[in-house]
Design a protein around this motif. Structure first.
Motif, PDB file in Angstrom:
ATOM      1  N   CYS A 133      11.875 -15.991  14.474  1.00  0.00           N
ATOM      2  CA  CYS A 133      13.276 -16.131  14.854  1.00  0.00           C
ATOM      3  C   CYS A 133      13.622 -17.601  14.953  1.00  0.00           C
ATOM      4  O   CYS A 133      12.736 -18.456  15.000  1.00  0.00           O
ATOM      5  N   GLY A 134      14.935 -17.885  14.992  1.00  0.00           N
ATOM      6  CA  GLY A 134      15.302 -19.286  15.045  1.00  0.00           C
ATOM      7  C   GLY A 134      16.744 -19.570  15.363  1.00  0.00           C
ATOM      8  O   GLY A 134      17.477 -18.733  15.896  1.00  0.00           O
ATOM      9  N   ARG A 135      17.147 -20.785  14.981  1.00  0.00           N
ATOM     10  CA  ARG A 135      18.463 -21.297  15.314  1.00  0.00           C
ATOM     11  C   ARG A 135      19.592 -20.636  14.529  1.00  0.00           C
ATOM     12  O   ARG A 135      20.764 -20.837  14.836  1.00  0.00           O
ATOM     13  N   ASP A 136      19.263 -19.866  13.499  1.00  0.00           N
ATOM     14  CA  ASP A 136      20.318 -19.235  12.697  1.00  0.00           C
ATOM     15  C   ASP A 136      20.761 -17.898  13.288  1.00  0.00           C
ATOM     16  O   ASP A 136      21.479 -17.138  12.646  1.00  0.00           O
ATOM     17  N   LYS A 137      20.303 -17.593  14.524  1.00  0.00           N
ATOM     18  CA  LYS A 137      20.697 -16.387  15.272  1.00  0.00           C
ATOM     19  C   LYS A 137      20.053 -15.108  14.736  1.00  0.00           C
ATOM     20  O   LYS A 137      20.396 -14.012  15.173  1.00  0.00           O
ATOM     21  N   SER A 138      19.122 -15.233  13.789  1.00  0.00           N
ATOM     22  CA  SER A 138      18.540 -14.044  13.173  1.00  0.00           C
ATOM     23  C   SER A 138      17.083 -13.859  13.565  1.00  0.00           C
ATOM     24  O   SER A 138      16.408 -14.779  14.022  1.00  0.00           O
ATOM     25  N   VAL A 139      16.617 -12.630  13.365  1.00  0.00           N
ATOM     26  CA  VAL A 139      15.212 -12.258  13.526  1.00  0.00           C
ATOM     27  C   VAL A 139      14.727 -11.778  12.161  1.00  0.00           C
ATOM     28  O   VAL A 139      15.398 -10.981  11.506  1.00  0.00           O
ATOM     29  N   CYS A 140      13.576 -12.265  11.747  1.00  0.00           N
ATOM     30  CA  CYS A 140      13.040 -11.893  10.438  1.00  0.00           C
ATOM     31  C   CYS A 140      11.710 -11.168  10.624  1.00  0.00           C
ATOM     32  O   CYS A 140      10.864 -11.613  11.411  1.00  0.00           O
ATOM     33  N   ILE A 141      11.538 -10.050   9.933  1.00  0.00           N
ATOM     34  CA  ILE A 141      10.287  -9.299   9.977  1.00  0.00           C
ATOM     35  C   ILE A 141       9.634  -9.366   8.601  1.00  0.00           C
ATOM     36  O   ILE A 141      10.250  -9.052   7.578  1.00  0.00           O
ATOM     37  N   SER A 191      10.780   5.843  11.349  1.00  0.00           N
ATOM     38  CA  SER A 191       9.911   6.668  10.507  1.00  0.00           C
ATOM     39  C   SER A 191       8.851   5.806   9.835  1.00  0.00           C
ATOM     40  O   SER A 191       8.277   4.914  10.445  1.00  0.00           O
ATOM     41  N   ASP A 192       8.570   6.094   8.563  1.00  0.00           N
ATOM     42  CA  ASP A 192       7.538   5.351   7.841  1.00  0.00           C
ATOM     43  C   ASP A 192       8.129   4.225   7.020  1.00  0.00           C
ATOM     44  O   ASP A 192       7.419   3.582   6.242  1.00  0.00           O
ATOM     45  N   HIS A 193       9.415   3.995   7.185  1.00  0.00           N
ATOM     46  CA  HIS A 193      10.071   2.950   6.401  1.00  0.00           C
ATOM     47  C   HIS A 193      10.115   1.645   7.194  1.00  0.00           C
ATOM     48  O   HIS A 193      10.128   1.642   8.423  1.00  0.00           O
ATOM     49  N   ASP A 194      10.116   0.557   6.477  1.00  0.00           N
ATOM     50  CA  ASP A 194      10.225  -0.737   7.132  1.00  0.00           C
ATOM     51  C   ASP A 194      11.688  -1.029   7.436  1.00  0.00           C
ATOM     52  O   ASP A 194      12.318  -1.912   6.858  1.00  0.00           O
ATOM     53  N   GLU A 195      12.235  -0.244   8.378  1.00  0.00           N
ATOM     54  CA  GLU A 195      13.624  -0.406   8.793  1.00  0.00           C
ATOM     55  C   GLU A 195      13.670  -0.516  10.322  1.00  0.00           C
ATOM     56  O   GLU A 195      13.051   0.278  11.030  1.00  0.00           O
ATOM     57  N   TRP A 196      14.384  -1.500  10.784  1.00  0.00           N
ATOM     58  CA  TRP A 196      14.541  -1.709  12.225  1.00  0.00           C
ATOM     59  C   TRP A 196      16.023  -1.767  12.568  1.00  0.00           C
ATOM     60  O   TRP A 196      16.788  -2.442  11.873  1.00  0.00           O
TER      61      TRP A 196
END
Length: 346
Positions: A133-141, A191-196
């Protein structure tokens, strides 16, 4: 008879960094399998140092100094198997290191936006995902494909200000983030998908913090969470495991601990034995334990001790070692790391 008091005893001061030390992280495996305890530290001097305990003397010595970043190194996190170290920097990069028998091997940088300062990095329990995460207000997985492949699976944009920390639940595939926008957000995997998706926002309306939230930690079982803030408070949250899906939630405010620090509480960490440590810009470390006597109406945790002047300047990070090691590490603006042991009254 006077009540016997606990003591936080300084075991060693580690020196070598030439600027403030932002964060410390214990290797989760070292010290538990017959190998000596290992601690990583990262600093505004643009380096990461590795400290290893000598089995004969019990002293921690610097056994590695890594420098690939061009700006302050803000956060470091070990994978749960203790093999990989991820390092986040204000230069907008995250570096990945592999622990070998002789030292540490630099693998590569994660591909990101070099103009965005990275504030925090965290591995999940399986080692299959990394969050930043960072200054751009986002979270990255990121999904870990193999040695040289980390693929972006999700970029989560629900916070309104800088994201200060990301932290995975200790057992479930749930990510937590806290921010300059005064909130904590909960991101379970579906589920089993890479979705958050963000399923909960813990804010002031839910008895949350009224200013920047800096730090998140969980108890050993994962049904309680502790957070710290610029509002000079520590908050304890609790959740029960849902019947359907087996995940935890919703998270509810249990207690606010205040009046113990008088400046920003930068770091909080929950030991495997149930003791909460906090470090703040007032140079102090506080320890809290579960209140067993029930004298405080509605309270679950009480102050165990306060170590004033734990560092000469701001305490930036506190982290308990694995249970078998039984130590607390802290770092500060004074450029040092300190190793502490909690001494119980006889």
């Amino acid at each position: 008879m006077a009540e016997k008091k606990y003591e936080l005893q300084e075991i060693q001061k580690l020196q070598g960094h030439t600027d403030r030390v932002w964060s410390v992280a214990w290797n989760p495996v070292a010290g538990t399998d017959g190998t000596p305890p290992i601690l990583a530290s990262c600093s505004a001097d643009k380096t990461v140092r590795i400290w290893k305990q000598n089995p004969q003397t019990s002293a921690f010595n610097c056994v590695g100094r890594m420098r690939v970043h061009t700006e302050s190194v803000r956060s470091c996190s070990w994978s749960q198997n203790g093999h990989l170290l991820a390092v986040a920097s204000f230069d907008g990069k995250v570096s990945i290191w592999n622990k070998t028998e002789t030292g540490f091997e630099f693998w590569h940088f994660l591909k990101g936006d070099k103009n965005i300062e990275v504030e925090s990095v965290s591995w999940d329990a399986s080692g299959a995902h990394l969050a930043t995460c960072g200054r751009d207000k986002s979270v990255c997985i990121w999904r870990v494909e193999d040695k040289y492949t980390f693929e972006v699976m999700a970029q989560l944009r629900k916070h309104k200000q800088d994201v200060k920390m990301v932290q995975w639940h200790p057992s479930d595939e749930i990510l937590f983030s806290c921010s300059y926008d005064n909130t904590i957000k909960v991101w379970p995997r579906y589920s089993d998908h890479d979705e958050w998706n963000c399923t909960e926002t813990l804010d002031h309306a839910k008895k949350g913090h009224s200013s920047t939230v800096w730090s998140i930690s969980f108890n050993a079982t994962g049904d309680k969470m502790v957070t710290s803030s610029d509002d000079l408070s520590i908050k304890v949250w609790g959740a029960e495991r849902r019947q359907s899906g087996g995940s935890y939630g919703p998270w509810k405010h249990l207690q606010t601990l205040s009046g113990n620090h008088d400046q920003t509480i930068s770091s909080v960490h929950w030991s495997s034995e149930g003791i909460i440590a906090s470090g703040a810009a007032d140079d102090a470390i506080c320890l809290f334990e579960e209140n067993q006597d029930g004298l405080e109406s509605g309270a679950n945790y009480k102050l165990l001790l306060k170590k004033v002047k734990a560092h000469e300047r701001d305490v930036n990070s506190v982290q308990w070692s694995p249970k078998e090691v039984g130590l607390l590490a802290s770092s500060g603006d004074d450029g040092t790391i300190k190793i502490w042991k909690l001494i119980s009254p006889q």
